[in-house]
Design an enzyme around this catalytic site. Structure first.
Site, PDB file in Angstrom:
ATOM      1  N   CYS A 149       0.814  -1.220   0.000  1.00  0.00           N
ATOM      2  CA  CYS A 149       0.000   0.000   0.000  1.00  0.00           C
ATOM      3  C   CYS A 149       0.849   1.271   0.000  1.00  0.00           C
ATOM      4  O   CYS A 149       0.716   2.121  -0.901  1.00  0.00           O
ATOM      5  CB  CYS A 149      -0.957  -0.016   1.182  1.00  0.00           C
ATOM      6  SG  CYS A 149      -0.193  -0.335   2.796  1.00  0.00           S
ATOM      7  N   TYR A 150       1.734   1.417   0.972  1.00  0.00           N
ATOM      8  CA  TYR A 150       2.633   2.573   0.964  1.00  0.00           C
ATOM      9  C   TYR A 150       3.508   2.600  -0.300  1.00  0.00           C
ATOM     10  O   TYR A 150       3.639   3.649  -0.944  1.00  0.00           O
ATOM     11  CB  TYR A 150       3.544   2.552   2.200  1.00  0.00           C
ATOM     12  CG  TYR A 150       2.933   3.050   3.485  1.00  0.00           C
ATOM     13  CD1 TYR A 150       2.350   4.306   3.584  1.00  0.00           C
ATOM     14  CD2 TYR A 150       2.989   2.270   4.647  1.00  0.00           C
ATOM     15  CE1 TYR A 150       1.824   4.763   4.786  1.00  0.00           C
ATOM     16  CE2 TYR A 150       2.463   2.715   5.845  1.00  0.00           C
ATOM     17  CZ  TYR A 150       1.875   3.968   5.926  1.00  0.00           C
ATOM     18  OH  TYR A 150       1.358   4.414   7.116  1.00  0.00           O
TER      19      TYR A 150
END
Length: 346
Positions: A149-150
């Site tokens: 995600c990041y």
């Protein structure tokens, strides 16, 4: 119609896979596994799916999973790598949402995850699941390591600048914040409402497991070894990621409208990357429940820095939506199939 299997369907990413796939025009969920919930109806655990999915959780079975066209692993690290070799041997194609195959260097993976990788021979084969960059490799892929995600927000936000070598590779800073769902669906004191509500904090400043994945991707973009300073934060909300990315321009004379044109050109064929007008401030609520990543460029006055703002839903573009985007490209479907949901407002 693609026959889909899901391993580990009781967490948030598993729930998101189900939510999206029940409306997918070209795929249907054939089985979903959970050792702890075997025999339980899916809509008993996820009432939102009542009337939409008539399945029960089952024990993982390699033979049954291998009969699916594609198998998603929505599991913690160290689960997929113990099952994937056998599934691949049986002819299944796999999309792993965990970190098991994201990092190409087995030794580096072991340093961050503190255990030995059991199938390092598959690390080089796994296609990194960032469709805007590696979409052309997905149709031939047997194994896809869906981007984290990041890393999704940070890599795509920096990519055009690094690809064109417009910034100092030693100046990259990523300050990013995520909702609590990024920690997974598990009981932890730090995730309790009374601990998170009305609070904002950094974590993992001295070292976060997404760091080697981020640096690996940025190095691919730059064509040489690159490392960024990455500081994650916890937001007092359920879902969403906001990243503020900083880089020093090699040539301060480069105008902000030139950078805007660069980003618009780079992502003109990327249906899920929205390069917003100059001066925009993407908000997490503008992407909630959608597969969109919104980017905006800024140039502080009297500065040689460029600032890129990025917002995404960590469970969709940062995980399950992106995994389905990969699936679509793997099987020659429309890239946007099943992923047209508009963000939920308010």
């Amino acid at each position: 119609m693609l026959k889909v299997g899901i391993v580990g369907g009781t967490g948030y990413t598993g729930a998101e896979l189900l939510r999206i796939l029940v409306d997918h025009p070209d795929a249907e969920v054939a089985m979903i596994t959970s050792r702890g919930e075997a025999g339980v109806a899916v809509d008993e655990l996820f009432p939102s799916l009542r009337g939409r999915l008539d399945l029960k959780f089952t024990e993982p079975d390699t033979e049954q999973l291998a009969a699916c066209d594609v198998v998603f692993f929505a599991t913690p690290h160290n689960v997929a790598m113990n099952s994937v070799p056998e599934l691949l041997k049986a002819g299944a194609r796999v999309i792993d949402l965990s970190a098991d195959f994201r990092i190409r260097d087995a030794k580096l993976w072991s340093e961050w995850y503190r255990e030995e990788h059991v199938c390092p021979n598959l690390l080089e084969e796994a296609v990194y699941g960032l469709p805007e960059i590696f979409g052309d490799k997905l149709p031939q892929a047997r194994l896809v390591a869906c981007a984290g995600c990041y890393p999704t927000a940070i890599q795509l936000g920096f990519w055009p600048l690094l690809e064109q070598k417009l910034v100092d590779f030693n100046s990259l800073i990523a300050s990013a914040a995520s909702g609590v769902s990024g920690a997974g669906r598990q009981a932890k004191v730090n995730n309790l409402f009374t601990e998170v509500s009305e609070n904002f904090k950094a974590y993992g400043v001295s070292g976060h497991r997404h760091m080697p994945e981020i640096d690996q991707g940025l190095s691919w973009a730059a064509g040489e070894s690159v490392s960024a300073v990455f500081t994650p934060h916890l937001l007092p909300m359920i879902r969403g990621i906001h990243a503020t990315l900083y880089a020093k321009l090699r040539d301060p004379a480069v105008a902000i409208d030139e950078l805007q044109y660069l980003f618009e050109e780079r992502f003109q064929n990327a249906p899920f990357v929205d390069v917003m007008p100059l001066g925009s401030h993407p908000e997490t609520r503008s992407v909630k429940g959608s597969n969109k990543l919104r980017l905006a460029l800024h140039r502080p006055p009297q500065s040689d820095m460029v600032v890129v703002l990025a917002a995404e839903d960590n469970l969709v573009k940062g995980a399950s939506g992106q995994a389905i985007q990969c699936m679509n490209l793997m099987f020659g479907l429309e890239e946007t199939a099943g992923l047209g949901a508009i963000a939920v407002l308010p």
